[in-house]
Design a protein around this motif. Sequence first.
Motif, mmCIF file in Angstrom:
data_model
loop_
_atom_site.group_PDB
_atom_site.id
_atom_site.type_symbol
_atom_site.label_atom_id
_atom_site.label_comp_id
_atom_site.label_asym_id
_atom_site.label_seq_id
_atom_site.Cartn_x
_atom_site.Cartn_y
_atom_site.Cartn_z
ATOM 1 N N LYS A 34 0.823 -1.203 0.000
ATOM 2 C CA LYS A 34 0.000 0.000 0.000
ATOM 3 C C LYS A 34 0.865 1.264 0.000
ATOM 4 O O LYS A 34 0.591 2.220 -0.741
ATOM 5 N N ASP A 35 1.922 1.277 0.789
ATOM 6 C CA ASP A 35 2.824 2.432 0.836
ATOM 7 C C ASP A 35 3.499 2.667 -0.510
ATOM 8 O O ASP A 35 3.576 3.800 -0.989
ATOM 9 N N GLU A 36 3.991 1.606 -1.133
ATOM 10 C CA GLU A 36 4.650 1.750 -2.431
ATOM 11 C C GLU A 36 3.646 2.160 -3.505
ATOM 12 O O GLU A 36 3.973 2.945 -4.397
ATOM 13 N N ARG A 37 2.432 1.658 -3.420
ATOM 14 C CA ARG A 37 1.374 2.050 -4.347
ATOM 15 C C ARG A 37 1.133 3.550 -4.258
ATOM 16 O O ARG A 37 1.007 4.225 -5.280
ATOM 17 N N GLU A 38 1.070 4.084 -3.051
ATOM 18 C CA GLU A 38 0.863 5.524 -2.866
ATOM 19 C C GLU A 38 1.995 6.326 -3.505
ATOM 20 O O GLU A 38 1.760 7.361 -4.114
ATOM 21 N N ARG A 39 3.225 5.859 -3.385
ATOM 22 C CA ARG A 39 4.372 6.549 -3.980
ATOM 23 C C ARG A 39 4.354 6.460 -5.505
ATOM 24 O O ARG A 39 4.949 7.299 -6.177
ATOM 25 N N LYS A 41 1.627 6.575 -7.444
ATOM 26 C CA LYS A 41 0.518 7.302 -8.051
ATOM 27 C C LYS A 41 1.029 8.553 -8.758
ATOM 28 O O LYS A 41 1.907 9.242 -8.265
#
Length: 68
Positions: A34-39, A41
């Motif tokens: 989830k953290d890497e997904r946010e980065r 975007k």
Amino acid sequence: MAGDKWWFGFRQTTPKPPGQAIACGPYESYEKAKDERERSKAWDCEVSVPYSATSQEEAEGKAKQVLA
């Protein structure tokens, strides 16, 4: 499930037509994915919600299905 890793789908949307969906990962936990997904975007891409898969092939299939 035991042995599952976490992934998310990514696809570049510009220039047109959009690029091929790829699986990003594996990550050891949902939170890391989830953290890497946010980065990852950006205005010119699509990202899927994190999902679990047992192999790279399964993850790639899910990314293509989710971002179709």
